[in-house]
Design an enzyme around this catalytic site. Structure first.
Site, PDB file in Angstrom:
ATOM      1  N   GLY A 272       0.829  -1.188   0.000  1.00 11.36           N
ATOM      2  CA  GLY A 272       0.000   0.000   0.000  1.00 11.36           C
ATOM      3  C   GLY A 272       0.865   1.240   0.000  1.00 11.36           C
ATOM      4  O   GLY A 272       0.651   2.180  -0.771  1.00 11.36           O
ATOM      5  N   MET A 274       4.994   2.821   1.899  1.00 12.01           N
ATOM      6  CA  MET A 274       6.194   2.552   2.699  1.00 12.01           C
ATOM      7  C   MET A 274       6.694   3.841   3.315  1.00 12.01           C
ATOM      8  O   MET A 274       6.793   4.873   2.656  1.00 12.01           O
ATOM      9  CB  MET A 274       7.273   1.928   1.822  1.00 12.01           C
ATOM     10  CG  MET A 274       8.533   1.547   2.572  1.00 12.01           C
ATOM     11  SD  MET A 274       8.199   0.275   3.819  1.00 12.01           S
ATOM     12  CE  MET A 274       9.555   0.578   4.953  1.00 12.01           C
ATOM     13  N   GLU A 307       1.342   5.984   7.376  1.00  9.38           N
ATOM     14  CA  GLU A 307       2.763   6.174   7.069  1.00  9.38           C
ATOM     15  C   GLU A 307       3.349   7.338   7.865  1.00  9.38           C
ATOM     16  O   GLU A 307       4.510   7.293   8.280  1.00  9.38           O
ATOM     17  CB  GLU A 307       2.966   6.401   5.571  1.00  9.38           C
ATOM     18  CG  GLU A 307       2.419   5.301   4.683  1.00  9.38           C
ATOM     19  CD  GLU A 307       2.868   3.902   5.081  1.00  9.38           C
ATOM     20  OE1 GLU A 307       4.031   3.742   5.502  1.00  9.38           O
ATOM     21  OE2 GLU A 307       2.051   2.969   4.978  1.00  9.38           O
ATOM     22  N   GLU A 329       4.108  -1.386  13.207  1.00  8.16           N
ATOM     23  CA  GLU A 329       2.934  -1.588  12.357  1.00  8.16           C
ATOM     24  C   GLU A 329       1.619  -1.534  13.125  1.00  8.16           C
ATOM     25  O   GLU A 329       0.638  -0.961  12.656  1.00  8.16           O
ATOM     26  CB  GLU A 329       3.051  -2.909  11.593  1.00  8.16           C
ATOM     27  CG  GLU A 329       4.189  -2.942  10.591  1.00  8.16           C
ATOM     28  CD  GLU A 329       4.114  -1.843   9.533  1.00  8.16           C
ATOM     29  OE1 GLU A 329       3.053  -1.181   9.408  1.00  8.16           O
ATOM     30  OE2 GLU A 329       5.115  -1.640   8.835  1.00  8.16           O
TER      31      GLU A 329
END
Length: 859
Positions: A272, A274, A307, A329
């Site tokens: 999706g 980074m 992000e 995450e």
């Protein structure tokens, strides 16, 4: 290569020995353009690493995956590349206390989305480059020590073709034909980044003045391919970016630490997005070529904020090894929704979280490969597979529970102390728990043991006892766990009671929060309340669990699900019913019936899209085979009815149009789709734009109505990278033995396709209407996968092993074949075995659900 799969033990040994002071990396990317008969196409990479050794005279190694190395020198001494480089590692002997390593290599451009990916735009022939490294692919671009706890400052220089722009983590300028970038802070190798090409670039800025009077100015940038510039709504990207920066500055009390903030939307991206500091990369599908719903904009906003949260959780403070991947995450997944709800226009984000993200977590947590949020990661292959629903969505759900447990203020104060205490360093689980204990006063060790260090999902079921007057004498919550993971956890939950109002709504009239402990917990605060028609355990979605219903509540949902007035409560009920279907406790035809009856009244567009996905899956995998045709007709008729009834031009109309295309199968359905494409049929308000044209062509291709010439003509209308992917997918979807053989060979027997076209071919190959046609490929799959895993990159290997598993051959024979492969390949790569084991478990679940559905038909 024997050294490519770095182990945790090797990483720990190297981290104890080495400390890295800095990198200087020069990349000559001029070879990216022009004709080349070289295979693979390569570029020059020169790396200088300054590092220290705690044990002078010791031996270690640097990481590099490259076709060739031109020169290696260590502390001024030239080493023979043929002796020290084995294709993945450079042996470093007789280290000094202070060292300088220089490596001059030829590295390969990638077509798999790993390392330095090279993309040629079919629309205009322009070449675009970008890097993607997580967890360990920066070694495909420059020599380094590829592990997250050997952080260092980086200084990049890039020589690019004339007329190109290059970007990296630091601010750059063009000096004598070379792009030179400011040195970064100390960061891990996997979050360094380079983007280069003739990208379309838009700029903005963000400014913040803090309470102490200091001001922070952040240059903002957003970039995409030139061919997408006309679709690029950079203003909305910048709006969400600024809202996010405000939110994180308000709550983290630590200024954004990485200077500029560029966001690059790049082609053929495997993820999706980074979180490269200063240069975040996204899949370009977040630039919308046609009309999309609010859910698509919400999803993009969530990813932007996810992000951004990583700038603190992951980039500033980084896990020591991939065991604690959740430290970045899970937090980014939680903070993405948290910040989106509080700082942007997408105030219903927790509904999406409950209905979509948690569905991913619940599925992953019931697979045989489930693992604790804090996982046991032995090596890099393990790490690659643990970017999963547990590390992301379950971890985020657990953090949502933690906020309910310790309180919002204590949670955020813990985060603030964590950043200040460990800035530019690496942490483990205990480092976070210690600050949360300080701020909350809670015993975090007990909480962590239950929630972070055990696997599996609990089920919570209400039990209601009424007196003669119809009031609650006792309401209890019963907690269950699977035999394989019997842990019962502490849950902070809200229990809601619902009844119908005179206006016909199903509304909450009582609510109580309670700490569920052990197998049975009484909710004393609800004693004496009027008898409910629906009891919703985990109302407001405070904890992570599977919700179950008592018989009265389930009967109410069957008749009045669409009457629930609160959209979050309604979404939770839908999610619970889907889990009942997956667990073979509700027949698939009953779930599909509920979708047909109530989905047309669903106000939240994201929930509606999820219901469409679930209904399609229920029909494809969980319905009894003998009922599929009837169920498919019912879904297509219902979808068309809702499509015609939807408000013209609305996002609901668009969503029903896409669903109709997904389930259309009859001659009349296909004729309507063809008419909509040709303009001979019309539905008021429905704009059949290019993306919708491809959606309508899908069932026509699968049925053999849209042939190769038709698809070629459509590609001529949409001769773009997106159009090419659509065409490749639909070419593989045609119902022909020759087509399937060609698609199989293109993916399994050849590595000529890029990652995006591999994915498109796999997507088209297996169509639910073509079970008999692709049946011969089940034995071929089990014969090929070990070779594919050995020969291809891990990303392509994962795509093939997951995407081509014979899910549609849903019978005992396929299950036996999977078991036989697992029994005879005990020494196969653990990551490969895990993928097959997961797919086998999905198949077994399908067969159980089909049995439940068949039993419903005969009862």
């Amino acid at each position: 290569m024997p050294g490519e799969n770095l182990s945790r033990d090797e990483a720990q040994e190297r981290a104890a020995l080495l400390s890295v002071d800095g990198y200087e990396v020069f990349l000559d990317l001029r070879s990216a353009i022009g004709e080349s008969d070289q295979e693979p196409r390569t570029f020059r990479s020169v790396t200088t690493i300054r590092f220290r050794s705690a044990d002078p005279g010791a031996t270690s190694f640097a990481d590099l995956i490259a076709p060739s190395v031109t020169a290696v020198s260590l502390n001024g001494k030239d080493l023979d590349p043929s002796e020290v480089f084995d294709g993945t590692r450079i042996t470093l002997e007789d280290l000094a206390a202070e060292n300088e390593l220089v490596v001059d290599a030829r590295c390969a451009y990638s077509r798999t989305g790993e390392g330095m990916h090279r993309f040629v735009d079919p629309e205009d022939g322009e070449v675009y480059l970008y890097t993607q490294y997580e967890p360990a692919d920066s070694r495909r671009v420059f020599a380094n020590f590829e592990q997250p706890d050997l952080k260092a400052p980086f200084r990049f220089e890039v020589q690019a073709p004339e007329g190109w722009t290059a970007w990296s983590n630091g601010a750059g300028e063009l000096v004598d034909g070379v792009w030179k970038f400011a040195e970064t802070k100390a960061i891990s190798t996997y979050i360094t980044a380079v983007v280069a090409g003739p990208y379309h670039y838009v700029t903005d800025s963000y400014s913040r003045t803090f309470d102490d009077g200091t001001t922070l100015d952040i240059p903002l940038g957003a970039l995409c391919r030139k061919g997408l510039a006309k679709h690029f709504d950079a203003d909305d990207v910048f709006l969400v970016t600024k809202q996010g920066l405000d939110f994180f500055h308000d709550n983290f009390d630590y200024p954004y630490p990485f200077g500029k903030y560029d966001q690059a939307f790049v082609p053929e991206y495997n993820l999706g997005a980074m979180e490269n500091p200063g240069l975040v990369t996204f899949r370009e599908e977040f630039i919308f070529r046609g009309k999309v719903t609010t859910a698509s904009y919400e999803r993009r906003a969530n990813v932007i904020l996810h992000e951004m949260a990583h700038m603190w959780f992951g980039d500033l403070v980084t896990m020591r090894w991939w065991d604690d991947l959740w430290l970045k995450e899970s937090f980014a997944d939680f903070m993405g929704s948290f910040s989106m709800v509080e700082a942007t226009r997408f105030t219903n984000g927790w509904i999406t979280f409950a209905n979509n993200r948690k569905a991913w977590a619940y599925r992953a947590d019931q697979l045989p490969s489930t693992h604790p949020v804090t996982a046991d990661i032995r090596d890099l292959e393990d790490a690659k597979l643990n970017f999963d629903g547990i590390t992301y969505a379950k971890g985020a759900s657990v953090l949502k529970q933690l906020v309910a447990y310790v309180g919002r203020d204590a949670f955020l104060e813990g985060a603030r102390r964590y950043f200040k205490r460990h800035a530019y360093g690496n942490t483990r689980l205990g480092d976070l728990l210690s600050v949360l204990e300080e701020t909350s006063g809670r015993d975090m060790a007990t909480w962590s043991q239950s929630w972070l260090q055990t696997a599996g999902v609990n089920s919570l079921t209400p039990q209601v006892i009424l007196n003669a007057e119809g009031r609650i004498t006792e309401l209890s919550v019963v907690q269950d766990a699977a035999e394989s993971h019997p842990e019962l956890r502490p849950h902070r939950v809200a229990v809601g009671l619902y009844r119908r109002t005179p206006e016909g709504d199903l509304a909450r009239y009582a609510r109580a929060e309670v700490d569920v402990e052990g197998p049975r917990t009484t909710v004393g605060d609800l004693a004496g309340a009027e008898a409910p028609e629906l009891v919703l355990v985990n109302d407001d979605d405070l904890t992570y669990c599977k919700i179950r219903f008592d018989e009265t509540s389930l009967a109410t949902l069957r008749q009045h699900l669409g009457d629930i007035d609160d959209p979050l409560a309604r979404a939770l009920c839908w999610s619970a019913l889907w889990n009942l279907t997956r667990d073979a406790l509700m027949p698939a035809r009953d779930f599909i019936g509920l979708v047909l009856r109530f989905a047309g009244r669903e106000s939240d567009i994201g929930v509606l899209q999820m219901l469409h996905t679930w209904a399609d899956s229920a029909l494809t995998f969980y319905a009894a085979p003998e009922w599929r045709e009837e169920g498919g007709r019912a879904l297509a008729e219902g979808a068309l009815r809702e499509l015609r009834n939807a408000e013209p031009g609305s996002q609901h109309q668009l969503t029903w149009a896409r669903f109709f295309a997904a389930v259309a199968s009859s001659e009349a359905d296909l004729q309507l789709l063809r008419g909509l494409l040709e303009g001979t049929a019309k539905i008021d308000g429905l704009d059949v734009d290019q993306e919708l044209r491809w959606a309508f062509l899908g069932p026509l291709a699968s049925a053999g109505v849209a042939d190769e010439q038709t698809l070629a003509a459509e590609l001529a209308r949409d001769d773009t990278a997106s159009g090419k992917r659509h065409q490749v997918r639909l070419l593989a979807a045609r119902p022909s033995e020759a087509v399937k053989a060609q698609a199989w060979a293109a993916v399994v027997e050849s590595d000529s396709l890029s990652n995006a076209l591999v994915g498109a071919t796999i997507s088209g190959f297996a169509r639910s209407s073509q079970r008999e046609l692709i049946a011969p490929y089940a034995p071929k799959y089990f014969a090929a996968i070990e070779r594919v895993w050995a020969e291809r990159s891990i990303q392509i290997g994962m795509d093939v092993v997951k995407g081509l598993f014979p899910h549609l051959q849903d019978d005992q024979g396929t299950l036996d074949a999977a078991d036989a492969w697992l029994a005879s390949h005990e020494s196969a790569a653990p990551a490969l075995r895990r993928l097959v084991l997961e797919a086998r478990d999905d198949l077994a679940r399908s067969l159980r659900a089909q049995g439940c559905d068949a039993a419903a038909a005969s009862s």
